[in-house]
Design a protein around this motif. Structure first.
Motif, short mmCIF file in Angstrom:
data_model
loop_
_atom_site.label_atom_id
_atom_site.label_comp_id
_atom_site.label_asym_id
_atom_site.label_seq_id
_atom_site.Cartn_x
_atom_site.Cartn_y
_atom_site.Cartn_z
N ARG A 182 18.74 -18.53 7.62
CA ARG A 182 18.40 -19.91 7.96
C ARG A 182 17.01 -20.24 7.45
NH1 ARG A 182 17.75 -16.91 12.74
NH2 ARG A 182 15.71 -17.16 13.78
N ASP A 183 16.68 -21.53 7.42
CA ASP A 183 15.33 -21.97 7.08
C ASP A 183 14.41 -21.71 8.27
OD1 ASP A 183 16.38 -22.85 4.73
OD2 ASP A 183 16.31 -24.99 5.24
N ILE A 184 13.21 -21.22 8.00
CA ILE A 184 12.24 -20.94 9.05
C ILE A 184 10.88 -21.49 8.64
CG2 ILE A 184 10.99 -19.12 10.30
CD1 ILE A 184 13.48 -17.45 10.20
N VAL A 185 10.22 -22.17 9.57
CA VAL A 185 8.87 -22.69 9.37
C VAL A 185 7.94 -21.99 10.36
CG1 VAL A 185 7.38 -24.72 9.44
CG2 VAL A 185 9.75 -24.93 8.63
N ILE A 186 6.83 -21.46 9.85
CA ILE A 186 5.78 -20.90 10.71
C ILE A 186 4.52 -21.72 10.47
CG2 ILE A 186 4.46 -18.86 11.35
CD1 ILE A 186 6.72 -17.14 10.21
N ASP A 187 4.09 -22.47 11.49
CA ASP A 187 2.98 -23.41 11.37
C ASP A 187 1.85 -22.98 12.31
OD1 ASP A 187 1.22 -25.52 11.29
OD2 ASP A 187 2.75 -27.08 11.48
N GLY A 188 0.74 -22.54 11.73
CA GLY A 188 -0.39 -22.07 12.52
C GLY A 188 -1.33 -23.14 13.00
N GLY A 189 -1.13 -24.38 12.57
CA GLY A 189 -1.96 -25.47 13.03
C GLY A 189 -3.45 -25.29 12.75
N HIS A 190 -3.78 -24.56 11.71
CA HIS A 190 -5.18 -24.28 11.33
C HIS A 190 -5.92 -23.46 12.37
CE1 HIS A 190 -4.98 -26.72 7.77
NE2 HIS A 190 -4.67 -27.80 8.45
N LYS A 191 -5.23 -22.81 13.28
CA LYS A 191 -5.90 -22.07 14.33
C LYS A 191 -5.46 -20.61 14.43
CE LYS A 191 -6.73 -25.99 17.45
NZ LYS A 191 -6.49 -26.52 18.82
N VAL A 192 -4.48 -20.20 13.65
CA VAL A 192 -3.88 -18.88 13.83
C VAL A 192 -4.08 -18.00 12.61
CG1 VAL A 192 -1.73 -17.63 14.25
CG2 VAL A 192 -2.18 -19.79 15.45
N THR A 193 -4.52 -16.77 12.85
CA THR A 193 -4.60 -15.73 11.82
C THR A 193 -3.67 -14.59 12.21
OG1 THR A 193 -6.88 -16.23 11.20
CG2 THR A 193 -6.07 -14.03 10.68
N LEU A 194 -2.81 -14.20 11.30
CA LEU A 194 -1.98 -13.00 11.47
C LEU A 194 -2.68 -11.85 10.74
CD1 LEU A 194 1.59 -14.50 10.90
CD2 LEU A 194 0.20 -14.45 12.99
N ASP A 195 -3.01 -10.80 11.45
CA ASP A 195 -3.86 -9.74 10.94
C ASP A 195 -3.08 -8.42 10.89
OD1 ASP A 195 -5.84 -7.92 10.33
OD2 ASP A 195 -7.25 -8.63 11.86
N GLY A 196 -2.94 -7.88 9.66
CA GLY A 196 -2.26 -6.61 9.49
C GLY A 196 -3.14 -5.41 9.75
N LEU A 197 -4.43 -5.66 10.06
CA LEU A 197 -5.38 -4.60 10.43
C LEU A 197 -5.58 -3.56 9.32
CD1 LEU A 197 -4.20 -3.95 14.10
CD2 LEU A 197 -6.10 -5.41 13.33
N GLY A 198 -5.20 -3.92 8.09
CA GLY A 198 -5.33 -2.97 7.00
C GLY A 198 -4.35 -1.82 7.08
N LYS A 199 -3.27 -1.99 7.89
CA LYS A 199 -2.33 -0.90 8.11
C LYS A 199 -0.88 -1.24 7.79
CE LYS A 199 -5.14 1.09 11.83
NZ LYS A 199 -5.18 1.48 13.26
N THR A 200 -0.52 -2.53 7.90
CA THR A 200 0.89 -2.89 7.76
C THR A 200 1.06 -4.20 7.02
OG1 THR A 200 2.96 -3.19 8.97
CG2 THR A 200 0.99 -4.13 9.97
N ARG A 201 2.19 -4.31 6.29
CA ARG A 201 2.57 -5.60 5.74
C ARG A 201 2.85 -6.55 6.91
NH1 ARG A 201 7.34 -4.41 3.01
NH2 ARG A 201 6.26 -4.02 1.04
N ILE A 202 2.63 -7.85 6.71
CA ILE A 202 2.74 -8.80 7.82
C ILE A 202 4.17 -9.33 7.96
CG2 ILE A 202 1.91 -11.02 8.71
CD1 ILE A 202 -0.79 -10.32 7.36
#
Length: 622
Positions: A182-202
């Motif tokens: 299905r189509d998926i939208v992920i919208d952070g609203g200019h406030k969200v960072t997804l952080d892989g911590l230098g260990k994992t793909r996001i």
């Protein structure tokens, strides 16, 4: 890759003493008056860092920039941009200390990487999520967890966040697998960072089919940082044949890995993500897409990403469109390229038999394959990217069947590679380069670009201050290109082939086998007294072109004509500066012989200013 020395710093220092010298960046005031500086100090009381020592920077219009550390600073009035070095600022304000550059007050580019204005009309816009109830968080930062995000992506078509008023970072312990049905939208609203911590793909979205899935993953108004794709299936170097391919077979897409799905990225930031290295095929420090019908990136920033190939983005058999985006300080850190046959005959390979090399191509964007279609780059900036092998900024190899590629109103500045400081493009037919500027790019050969088997259509574009340090073609290296190509109203100024005797053709090297019209070749120099200083040994065809100087900088012999019948005259070009329009240009003086010497010019110049097409100005600027 060790950065080569950059003799063009001497060119910066010469701006005030040589008014007609070909300059990379305009210093609009070489020494500001005391009263004017006092007014600036009174009006601008804060400074914002825009670069660390050794980096290029860009500014909007004319700004005051200072260089130094602690309480020791040197200031310059700068138009367009420059480099954060003692050479550019003509001194070292605090010896032995790591320095930085800062700009006064707030401007559009007051950050470590430049910004791209909304120059081009993109084919897509952000999805309206204003009426969608948040699916991650209940109003506090603590409620926005990895578990909540996983649940939302698995169960919602549109994912939005309610994490409170301040920005939040969600740390990830392992990759999130995105549904493919299905189509998926992920919208952070200019406030969200997804952080892989230098260990994992996001994020990972993988289907085993090939160029068949029309479902779309849209990432908008969000930051993806410190993702890491871990390599698998390592092939060791062959001690008996160092040309054999080696490195990781897998480990692509440090932040996002997509296979057979559409990806749309809008107003997003990707920083400090890493793909595996080395390896001949692996790459995409931020994004890797394979067999995808569409990857469209709009208004986004990619900085500090790295991988064996495609430091920021690597596309394999995938369509790519890039609008109004910034790619800065990304690195392709493999080595040896990726090739088949020759010295690699008999090698087991990493991806296939008879494969050689371990990557290092395309500092920012790398594209190859036989089934992808047209590629568009519009209104984008590529600054200070680096590749150990080909293409400091952008590489594309269109295998088997030639395809169209368009580069429109874009800037390539300060990129570096072994070959093709900014570009390496092969089998693009046509290859349209329009209203774009290439400046301060450096390579051993082909300082700005190498074009191989392309049908070139270069119009209203500027090549200024690019450099070949140990090869030919300070600006361009041309090989086996289609004679049906054309170059019209192009400015070549201040490019260098600086390697010394035997290194020549500071503007164009190779085979100039297509016509050139209304173009200017000014002050492109070499350190070789015996060979053509500016262009190829055999003059090309065309009309209404201007070349200067008449004699070579070393030895004083008459230089070879770039184009048959070319006119030798001092074009009186200004330094590269913000003269209006989306990209910096070198404007002719009011008394320049370029004015009125052109015929059948495009309807507008590089800036978008209308022309009298029947009697127009030679070069990119009317």
């Amino acid at each position: 890759m060790k950065r080569p020395s950059m003799p063009y710093h001497a060119l910066f220092r010469s701006l005030c003493t040589a008014p007609r010298a070909a300059a990379l960046i305009a210093l609009t005031a070489c020494s500001a008056g005391a009263s004017a500086q006092q007014e600036m100090d009174a009006a601008q009381t804060t400074w914002t860092k825009i670069a660390t020592e050794g980096q290029s920077f860009a500014v909007s219009g004319t700004q005051t920039v200072r260089y130094g550390a602690k309480s020791a600073w040197l200031e310059k009035t700068v138009s367009g941009g420059g480099r954060c070095t003692s050479g550019f600022f003509s001194g070292d304000p605090i010896y032995g200390t790591r320095k930085e550059c800062q700009v006064a007050e707030t401007i559009e580019t007051a950050q470590a990487v430049p910004t791209a204005a909304k120059v081009c009309t993109p084919p897509i816009t952000a999805v309206n999520t204003s009426n969608v109830a948040p699916s991650v968080g209940t109003g506090t930062p603590q409620s926005c967890t990895e578990a909540a995000l996983r649940t939302a992506i698995a169960s919602h078509n549109t994912v939005t966040f309610n994490c409170g008023a301040t920005p939040v970072t969600i740390a990830l312990s392992k990759t999130i697998d995105v549904p493919t049905d299905r189509d998926i939208v992920i919208d952070g609203g200019h406030k969200v960072t997804l952080d892989g911590l230098g260990k994992t793909r996001i994020l990972s979205l993988l289907r085993e089919n090939y160029r068949s899935n029309n479902h779309v993953l849209t990432l908008q108004r969000i930051t993806l940082a410190r993702g890491k794709a871990t390599g698998t299936r390592y092939v060791a170097p062959d001690p008996n044949n160092p040309s054999c391919a080696y490195g990781w077979a897998d480990g692509a897409g440090g932040a996002v890995h997509v296979k057979d799905a559409k990806l749309r990225v809008i107003d997003a930031t990707f920083r400090d993500n890493k793909a595996a290295t080395p390896g001949p095929d692996v790459g995409g420090g931020a994004i890797h897409a394979a067999g995808s019908l569409d990857v469209t990136i709009v208004g986004s920033t990619f900085t500090g990403n790295s991988g064996s190939n495609g430091g920021a983005v690597k596309l394999l058999q995938s369509n790519g469109r890039f609008y109004n985006s910034v790619f800065a300080n990304n690195v392709a850190n493999g080595t040896g390229q990726n090739f088949k046959g020759g010295k690699a005959n008999g090698c087991p390979g990493v991806g296939h038999a008879n494969q050689g090399g371990a990557g290092g191509n395309a500092g920012a964007i790398g594209i190859d394959g036989k089934d992808d279609t047209d590629v568009v780059v519009c209104g984008s900036r590529f600054v200070d990217n680096q590749a150990n092998e080909l293409a400091g900024a952008l590489s594309r190899t269109a295998n088997v069947t030639p395809r169209r590629m368009t580069i429109d109103r874009s800037l390539f500045q300060g990129n570096r590679a072994k070959t093709g400081g900014a570009l390496y493009l092969q089998n693009q037919k046509p290859l349209d380069i329009v209203a774009s500027t290439f400046t301060a790019n450096v390579a051993k050969g082909g300082g700005a670009a190498q074009f191989y088997n392309d049908k070139l259509n270069i119009v209203n574009s500027t090549f200024a201050g690019n450099e070949a340090t140990a090869g030919l073609g300070g600006a361009l290296m041309l090989n086996a290109n289609d004679p049906a190509g054309v170059m019209r109203n192009v400015t070549f100024t201040g490019n260098k082939s600086s390697g010394g005797p035997g290194y020549f053709s500071a503007a164009i090297a190779g085979s100039l086998n297509f016509p050139v019209y209304n173009s200017v070749f000014a002050n492109n120099v070499t350190a070789d007294p015996w060979t053509p200083m500016q262009c190829t040994p055999t003059p090309g065809s065309g009309a209404n072109n201007v070349q200067w100087p008449r004699h070579r900088a070393v030895g004083g012999a008459a230089d070879t004509l770039c184009i048959k019948g070319i006119v030798f005259a001092d074009p009186k070009l200004g330094a590269l500066a913000n003269n209006g329009g989306p990209t910096p240009t070198a404007a002719p003086a009011s008394t320049s012989p370029l004015r009125g010497a052109g015929r059948n010019c495009p309807a507008a110049d590089q800036r978008g200013v209308k022309r009298n097409t029947s009697q127009c100005t030679v070069g990119a600027v009317e």
